[in-house]
Write an enzyme that holds these catalytic residues in place. Sequence first.
Site, mmCIF file in Angstrom:
data_model
loop_
_atom_site.group_PDB
_atom_site.id
_atom_site.type_symbol
_atom_site.label_atom_id
_atom_site.label_comp_id
_atom_site.label_asym_id
_atom_site.label_seq_id
_atom_site.Cartn_x
_atom_site.Cartn_y
_atom_site.Cartn_z
ATOM 1 N N ILE A 124 0.915 -1.154 0.000
ATOM 2 C CA ILE A 124 0.000 0.000 0.000
ATOM 3 C C ILE A 124 0.948 1.195 0.000
ATOM 4 O O ILE A 124 1.512 1.552 1.031
ATOM 5 C CB ILE A 124 -0.944 0.003 1.219
ATOM 6 N N PRO A 125 1.177 1.792 -1.163
ATOM 7 C CA PRO A 125 2.331 2.672 -1.383
ATOM 8 C C PRO A 125 2.200 4.093 -0.818
ATOM 9 O O PRO A 125 2.165 5.079 -1.557
ATOM 10 C CB PRO A 125 2.453 2.691 -2.906
ATOM 11 N N CYS A 126 2.194 4.199 0.501
ATOM 12 C CA CYS A 126 2.134 5.524 1.117
ATOM 13 C C CYS A 126 3.412 6.321 0.827
ATOM 14 O O CYS A 126 3.402 7.546 0.925
ATOM 15 C CB CYS A 126 1.856 5.417 2.609
ATOM 16 N N HIS A 127 4.482 5.638 0.421
ATOM 17 C CA HIS A 127 5.717 6.348 0.069
ATOM 18 C C HIS A 127 5.537 7.208 -1.188
ATOM 19 O O HIS A 127 6.329 8.098 -1.436
ATOM 20 C CB HIS A 127 6.884 5.362 -0.118
#
Length: 156
Positions: A124-127
Amino acid sequence: MKIYKAYYMSKIGMIEVSGNEEGILSVSFIDIEGVAETARENIHSSLINCIEQLDMYFKGNLKEFNIKLNIKGTEFQKKVWSELLKIPFGKTVSYLDIAKAIGNEKAVRAVGGANNKNKIAIIIPCHRVIGKNGELVGYGGGLDKKEWLLKHEGAL
């Protein structure tokens, strides 16, 4: 339901993966010295696919994860995380963009809070969420890891 753990040494540090028969619960950078990678033959079957896909991602051979997730959070957090899953590999968006996408552009701080509570890093690419001015802000794993991930994906 029993929770299983496995470890993966990435190019930017040790990652702990936890999950159960229903899916992956967390993917986290950990700073524990002495934790050895789980031998591939000792990884519980519910985690094998995740470890293999993380390995392919870090080797530059995977741009989109296909992993069964077992997401735990509030309805608001799940809405934010659902939007994060739509951010393509190699792209970034702002916290404001996510707030607008969930229909509440005044929820920028709440979006940041939901990002902070994301337990399934990288997948889950919060970056991929950055400040509206283009600056790298806020990442639980540390800004150095966020920068590395975004460079790895060609977003920086």
